[in-house]
Design an enzyme around this catalytic site. Structure first.
Site, PDB file in Angstrom:
ATOM      1  N   THR A   7     -43.671   6.311  47.957  1.00 45.97           N
ATOM      2  CA  THR A   7     -44.938   5.807  47.403  1.00 45.97           C
ATOM      3  C   THR A   7     -44.944   5.994  45.893  1.00 45.97           C
ATOM      4  O   THR A   7     -44.231   6.847  45.359  1.00 45.97           O
ATOM      5  CB  THR A   7     -46.163   6.553  47.987  1.00 45.97           C
ATOM      6  OG1 THR A   7     -47.367   5.924  47.521  1.00 45.97           O
ATOM      7  CG2 THR A   7     -46.206   8.014  47.555  1.00 45.97           C
ATOM      8  N   ASN A   9     -48.155   6.151  44.639  1.00 43.62           N
ATOM      9  CA  ASN A   9     -49.556   6.534  44.548  1.00 43.62           C
ATOM     10  C   ASN A   9     -49.656   8.066  44.425  1.00 43.62           C
ATOM     11  O   ASN A   9     -49.321   8.795  45.355  1.00 43.62           O
ATOM     12  CB  ASN A   9     -50.275   6.024  45.813  1.00 43.62           C
ATOM     13  CG  ASN A   9     -51.756   6.357  45.840  1.00 43.62           C
ATOM     14  OD1 ASN A   9     -52.156   7.450  45.478  1.00 43.62           O
ATOM     15  ND2 ASN A   9     -52.559   5.410  46.286  1.00 43.62           N
ATOM     16  N   GLY A  11     -52.219  10.038  44.323  1.00 44.76           N
ATOM     17  CA  GLY A  11     -53.194  10.655  45.231  1.00 44.76           C
ATOM     18  C   GLY A  11     -52.552  10.955  46.577  1.00 44.76           C
ATOM     19  O   GLY A  11     -52.718  12.042  47.142  1.00 44.76           O
ATOM     20  N   ASP A  65     -49.046   3.528  54.930  1.00 41.94           N
ATOM     21  CA  ASP A  65     -49.830   2.408  54.426  1.00 41.94           C
ATOM     22  C   ASP A  65     -51.228   2.665  54.953  1.00 41.94           C
ATOM     23  O   ASP A  65     -51.420   2.990  56.130  1.00 41.94           O
ATOM     24  CB  ASP A  65     -49.296   1.062  54.902  1.00 41.94           C
ATOM     25  CG  ASP A  65     -49.890  -0.065  54.066  1.00 41.94           C
ATOM     26  OD1 ASP A  65     -49.721  -0.043  52.832  1.00 41.94           O
ATOM     27  OD2 ASP A  65     -50.577  -0.949  54.625  1.00 41.94           O
ATOM     28  N   SER A  66     -52.196   2.602  54.070  1.00 42.49           N
ATOM     29  CA  SER A  66     -53.531   3.006  54.469  1.00 42.49           C
ATOM     30  C   SER A  66     -54.552   2.121  53.794  1.00 42.49           C
ATOM     31  O   SER A  66     -54.231   1.353  52.886  1.00 42.49           O
ATOM     32  CB  SER A  66     -53.758   4.476  54.100  1.00 42.49           C
ATOM     33  OG  SER A  66     -53.369   4.712  52.769  1.00 42.49           O
ATOM     34  N   GLY A 145     -59.266   6.635  45.138  1.00 41.17           N
ATOM     35  CA  GLY A 145     -59.640   5.368  45.772  1.00 41.17           C
ATOM     36  C   GLY A 145     -61.122   5.261  46.110  1.00 41.17           C
ATOM     37  O   GLY A 145     -61.997   5.440  45.251  1.00 41.17           O
ATOM     38  N   TYR A 146     -61.409   5.003  47.366  1.00 39.58           N
ATOM     39  CA  TYR A 146     -62.780   4.754  47.811  1.00 39.58           C
ATOM     40  C   TYR A 146     -63.559   6.045  48.120  1.00 39.58           C
ATOM     41  O   TYR A 146     -64.710   5.986  48.558  1.00 39.58           O
ATOM     42  CB  TYR A 146     -62.754   3.862  49.063  1.00 39.58           C
ATOM     43  CG  TYR A 146     -62.169   2.479  48.813  1.00 39.58           C
ATOM     44  CD1 TYR A 146     -62.991   1.406  48.458  1.00 39.58           C
ATOM     45  CD2 TYR A 146     -60.796   2.230  48.912  1.00 39.58           C
ATOM     46  CE1 TYR A 146     -62.463   0.139  48.228  1.00 39.58           C
ATOM     47  CE2 TYR A 146     -60.258   0.975  48.674  1.00 39.58           C
ATOM     48  CZ  TYR A 146     -61.093  -0.062  48.336  1.00 39.58           C
ATOM     49  OH  TYR A 146     -60.572  -1.313  48.097  1.00 39.58           O
ATOM     50  N   ASP A 147     -62.949   7.219  47.897  1.00 45.09           N
ATOM     51  CA  ASP A 147     -63.567   8.487  48.304  1.00 45.09           C
ATOM     52  C   ASP A 147     -64.974   8.740  47.733  1.00 45.09           C
ATOM     53  O   ASP A 147     -65.811   9.313  48.434  1.00 45.09           O
ATOM     54  CB  ASP A 147     -62.649   9.674  47.950  1.00 45.09           C
ATOM     55  CG  ASP A 147     -61.482   9.806  48.918  1.00 45.09           C
ATOM     56  OD1 ASP A 147     -61.518   9.173  49.982  1.00 45.09           O
ATOM     57  OD2 ASP A 147     -60.533  10.555  48.604  1.00 45.09           O
TER      58      ASP A 147
HETATM   59  P1  IMP Z   1     -51.487   1.254  49.982  1.00 47.09           P
HETATM   60  O1  IMP Z   1     -51.363   2.070  51.252  1.00 47.09           O
HETATM   61  O2  IMP Z   1     -50.533   1.694  48.938  1.00 47.09           O
HETATM   62  O3  IMP Z   1     -51.482  -0.206  50.273  1.00 47.09           O
HETATM   63  O4  IMP Z   1     -52.897   1.580  49.347  1.00 47.09           O
HETATM   64  C1  IMP Z   1     -53.966   2.010  50.099  1.00 47.09           C
HETATM   65  C2  IMP Z   1     -55.266   1.876  49.339  1.00 47.09           C
HETATM   66  O5  IMP Z   1     -56.308   2.219  50.267  1.00 47.09           O
HETATM   67  C3  IMP Z   1     -55.400   2.874  48.180  1.00 47.09           C
HETATM   68  O6  IMP Z   1     -55.060   2.323  46.959  1.00 47.09           O
HETATM   69  C4  IMP Z   1     -56.875   3.194  48.223  1.00 47.09           C
HETATM   70  O7  IMP Z   1     -57.590   2.219  47.535  1.00 47.09           O
HETATM   71  C5  IMP Z   1     -57.222   3.097  49.695  1.00 47.09           C
HETATM   72  N1  IMP Z   1     -57.116   4.417  50.341  1.00 47.09           N
HETATM   73  C6  IMP Z   1     -56.158   4.843  51.215  1.00 47.09           C
HETATM   74  N2  IMP Z   1     -56.357   6.120  51.556  1.00 47.09           N
HETATM   75  C7  IMP Z   1     -57.428   6.524  50.875  1.00 47.09           C
HETATM   76  C8  IMP Z   1     -58.109   7.791  50.804  1.00 47.09           C
HETATM   77  O8  IMP Z   1     -57.734   8.811  51.408  1.00 47.09           O
HETATM   78  N3  IMP Z   1     -59.171   7.804  50.007  1.00 47.09           N
HETATM   79  C9  IMP Z   1     -59.609   6.714  49.317  1.00 47.09           C
HETATM   80  N4  IMP Z   1     -58.998   5.539  49.313  1.00 47.09           N
HETATM   81  C10 IMP Z   1     -57.917   5.442  50.107  1.00 47.09           C
END
Ligand code: IMP
Length: 188
Positions: A7, A9, A11, A65-66, A145-147
């Protein structure tokens, strides 16, 4: 076991570092290029990211992926959560769009698919889910993110961004998926 986390990311990297203990989670080396997220499911995208790292580095890799699914928006943004307000949108722009489009108090779910891929071809995917509602204001500085606008059912007076990292891990989609993978992996 030593795992590489596929990743970019920060976070997620922070959260997986403690969630996967006692296994060691290494960051993805800079030269590895992640594939574009073209899958229609969280599991497909997580597998592609983990496969890329396992193939390029010749070592076991994990990737998640989340995203967030809003009931009022028929499950959107879902797999497009990271780019909901546009291809290079910031976390804040994505969250502002969600708060404009879904009513405060409406139902939300965080979803996480977590994939393990080893160079010998072993593949395993687990999922975790966390339910909550949309806050009318943004609160807190933890998480990402959306937390700041996600109120988890387990802590109805707080947003996810107001919880300690330990309290978020105990209930989060990523925490649940990580514990499911830990139960499947051989002991560290
Ligand atoms: P991806 O998995 O890299 O496609 O990104 C997942 C996106 O979902 C992140 O950029 C956040 O915007 C959101 N997301 C996933 N997990 C969380 C979380 O634990 N808290 C807040 N936002 C999340």
């Amino acid at each position: 076991m030593r795992l590489v986390l596929s990743t970019r990311n920060d976070g997620k990297a922070r959260e997986f570092g403690s969630l996967m203990a006692p296994h060691i989670v290494d960051p993805l080396p800079k030269h590895v290029m992640l594939p574009p997220e073209t899958g229609e499911t969280f599991a497909e995208n997580a597998l592609e990211k983990a496969r890329t790292a396992a193939r390029e580095l010749g070592r076991p890799a994990i990737a998640d992926d989340s995203g967030i699914a809003a009931e009022a928006l028929d499950g959107r943004p879902g797999v497009r959560s990271a780019r909901y307000a546009g291809e290079n949108a910031t976390d804040e722009q994505n969250l502002d769009k969600l708060m404009r489009e879904a009513p405060a108090g409406s139902r939300l779910a965080y979803v996480c698919a977590l994939a393990y891929v080893a160079p010998d071809g072993t593949e395993h995917v687990v999922e975790g889910r966390c339910e909550g509602t949309l806050s009318d204001t943004k609160r807190g500085s933890g998480g990402f993110g959306y937390d700041p606008a996600f109120i988890p059912d387990e802590h109805p007076t707080m947003t996810m961004a107001e919880l300690t990292p330990e309290d978020k891990d105990a209930i989060s989609h990523r925490g649940k998926a990580a514990r499911a993978l830990l139960a499947w992996l051989p002991p560290a």
